[in-house]
Design a protein around this motif. Structure first.
Motif, PDB file in Angstrom:
ATOM      1  N   ASP A  34      -7.909  19.790   3.334  1.00  0.00           N
ATOM      2  CA  ASP A  34      -8.075  18.503   2.659  1.00  0.00           C
ATOM      3  C   ASP A  34      -6.791  17.691   2.712  1.00  0.00           C
ATOM      4  OD1 ASP A  34     -10.685  19.082   1.980  1.00  0.00           O
ATOM      5  OD2 ASP A  34     -10.204  19.775  -0.043  1.00  0.00           O
ATOM      6  N   LEU A  35      -5.682  18.354   2.442  1.00  0.00           N
ATOM      7  CA  LEU A  35      -4.396  17.674   2.459  1.00  0.00           C
ATOM      8  C   LEU A  35      -4.093  17.115   3.842  1.00  0.00           C
ATOM      9  CD1 LEU A  35      -1.669  17.465   0.562  1.00  0.00           C
ATOM     10  CD2 LEU A  35      -0.811  19.010   2.312  1.00  0.00           C
ATOM     11  N   MET A  36      -4.267  17.945   4.856  1.00  0.00           N
ATOM     12  CA  MET A  36      -3.938  17.538   6.220  1.00  0.00           C
ATOM     13  C   MET A  36      -4.760  16.328   6.649  1.00  0.00           C
ATOM     14  SD  MET A  36      -1.567  19.809   7.049  1.00  0.00           S
ATOM     15  CE  MET A  36      -1.358  19.813   8.834  1.00  0.00           C
ATOM     16  N   GLY A  37      -6.002  16.255   6.158  1.00  0.00           N
ATOM     17  CA  GLY A  37      -6.871  15.164   6.565  1.00  0.00           C
ATOM     18  C   GLY A  37      -6.650  13.877   5.803  1.00  0.00           C
ATOM     19  N   GLN A  38      -6.151  13.972   4.575  1.00  0.00           N
ATOM     20  CA  GLN A  38      -6.028  12.785   3.733  1.00  0.00           C
ATOM     21  C   GLN A  38      -4.683  12.088   3.828  1.00  0.00           C
ATOM     22  OE1 GLN A  38      -7.300  13.363  -0.398  1.00  0.00           O
ATOM     23  NE2 GLN A  38      -8.615  15.058   0.238  1.00  0.00           N
ATOM     24  N   ALA A  39      -3.634  12.825   4.147  1.00  0.00           N
ATOM     25  CA  ALA A  39      -2.278  12.246   4.105  1.00  0.00           C
ATOM     26  C   ALA A  39      -1.913  11.557   5.411  1.00  0.00           C
ATOM     27  CB  ALA A  39      -1.263  13.338   3.795  1.00  0.00           C
ATOM     28  N   ASP A  40      -1.067  10.540   5.295  1.00  0.00           N
ATOM     29  CA  ASP A  40      -0.503   9.890   6.475  1.00  0.00           C
ATOM     30  C   ASP A  40       0.717  10.647   6.982  1.00  0.00           C
ATOM     31  OD1 ASP A  40      -2.208   7.449   6.426  1.00  0.00           O
ATOM     32  OD2 ASP A  40      -1.184   7.116   4.512  1.00  0.00           O
ATOM     33  N   ILE A  41       1.447  11.238   6.045  1.00  0.00           N
ATOM     34  CA  ILE A  41       2.665  11.984   6.367  1.00  0.00           C
ATOM     35  C   ILE A  41       2.579  13.332   5.679  1.00  0.00           C
ATOM     36  CG2 ILE A  41       5.183  12.052   6.159  1.00  0.00           C
ATOM     37  CD1 ILE A  41       5.025   8.925   5.929  1.00  0.00           C
ATOM     38  N   ILE A  42       2.747  14.408   6.441  1.00  0.00           N
ATOM     39  CA  ILE A  42       2.723  15.774   5.910  1.00  0.00           C
ATOM     40  C   ILE A  42       4.154  16.300   5.861  1.00  0.00           C
ATOM     41  CG2 ILE A  42       1.935  18.148   6.294  1.00  0.00           C
ATOM     42  CD1 ILE A  42      -0.356  16.297   5.645  1.00  0.00           C
ATOM     43  N   VAL A  43       4.559  16.867   4.712  1.00  0.00           N
ATOM     44  CA  VAL A  43       5.882  17.474   4.585  1.00  0.00           C
ATOM     45  C   VAL A  43       5.705  18.922   4.126  1.00  0.00           C
ATOM     46  CG1 VAL A  43       8.173  17.324   3.559  1.00  0.00           C
ATOM     47  CG2 VAL A  43       6.843  15.238   3.937  1.00  0.00           C
ATOM     48  N   VAL A  44       6.208  19.863   4.922  1.00  0.00           N
ATOM     49  CA  VAL A  44       6.049  21.287   4.622  1.00  0.00           C
ATOM     50  C   VAL A  44       7.318  21.804   3.960  1.00  0.00           C
ATOM     51  CG1 VAL A  44       5.542  23.562   5.568  1.00  0.00           C
ATOM     52  CG2 VAL A  44       4.536  21.536   6.610  1.00  0.00           C
TER      53      VAL A  44
END
Length: 315
Positions: free
Chosen positions: A194-204
């Protein structure tokens, strides 16, 4: 006087503080210790101040060991088998808190540099290939107002999220394996996908090793938006590097900013060949004040062990 091994050349203040109290051996070598070197050190020294790249995996704890404490210089300790250390009677500590802001700052550096194509632009100027300003030249991604997705809402994840929310008016969503309430506007999502699909920028920002190895794989990257930006300030093994390279080469995602790699200091040639990747040499805590604070915290844990007190930052 107890024997203390410093596995690298740490800041001068750390070395001086260690020598004021212990019989110090300084291993002035850039490369990390092999498992055989680690085992020999555990046999020969009372305490060891270690860091990323030193191989304290399970085999390092075999045999009759003299060492009773491993003080890790850094918050991440996936180079140490903590269970094997515990079984061998070796206490392990790390240096949380003091690294939080510096690492979060590098996260923001990568967000801005990747979105605005700063690395690519600097290379263009240095190569004397810039032909001047133009309305459509080097168009990147506007950061303000974009949705940021934080993978792992610990200290560093929250520090990144605060910078994004308060500094850049970015809606914050996050994935954490357990419920993690925070005291600023942010929404926890149910799954990593869900997170990967909704965000414009991913920070791990999750810890490396264990169940987090290849947490970000081809399937997770496939959930990202085509204009998505991927940032890793955690550990290199959290990401399937081959899958990330493929996603970047095919344009499946727009770009990536990396401060960590699976086999440091080795960086895959494919990353270097890509213009849509910003590559930093693990600069997360690379500020003198921070490194000195890390060294003192590591020494404080060794001193606590020496004085028979519990380790303040035991892991």
């Amino acid at each position: 006087m107890k024997k203390l091994l410093l596995t690298r050349r740490f800041p001068d203040a750390t070395i001086a503080a260690a020598r004021a109290r212990y019989d110090v051996t300084l291993r002035d070598v850039a490369a990390g210790m092999t498992v055989a070197e680690a085992n020999a050190a555990l046999r020969d020294y009372d305490a060891i101040l270690t860091t990323l790249g030193d191989d304290f995996s399970a085999d390092a704890f075999a045999g009759d060991l003299r060492c009773q404490v491993l003080a890790n210089f850094g918050v991440g300790y996936n180079h140490i088998d903590a269970d094997a250390a515990r079984a061998a009677g070796v206490a392990v500590s790390n240096t949380p808190d003091v690294v939080t802001d510096a690492t979060a700052d590098i996260g923001m550096t990568l967000i801005l540099s990747t979105c605005r194509r700063a690395g690519e632009g600097e290379r263009l100027v240095r190569a004397d290939k810039w032909e001047g300003w133009a309305p459509t030249h080097m168009l990147g991604t506007h950061v303000t107002g974009k949705t940021v997705g934080i993978v792992g809402m610990g200290r560093i994840g929250q520090a990144v999220a605060r910078r994004c929310h308060f500094g850049f008016d970015m809606p914050v969503i996050y994935f954490n394996r357990s419920t993690k309430p925070v005291d600023f506007p942010a929404r926890q999502v149910d799954s990593l996908a869900d997170l990967m699909g909704q965000a414009d920028i991913i920070v791990v920002t999750v810890p490396g090793g264990g169940g987090n190895a290849h947490l970000i794989d081809a399937n997770m990257l496939a959930q990202m938006k085509p204009r998505g930006i991927f940032i890793n300030i955690a550990r290199g093994d959290v990401v399937d590097e081959a899958a990330l390279i493929a996603a970047l080469e095919t344009g499946q995602i727009a770009g990536a900013g990396l401060d960590v790699y699976a086999k440091e200091p080795q960086v895959p040639d494919a990353f270097r060949a890509l213009e849509n990747v910003v590559l930093l040499p693990h600069l997360g805590t690379a500020a003198l004040e921070i490194r000195e604070a890390m060294g003192q915290m590591a020494l404080d844990n060794i001193i606590a062990w020496d004085e028979g007190r519990p380790l303040p930052q035991a892991v």
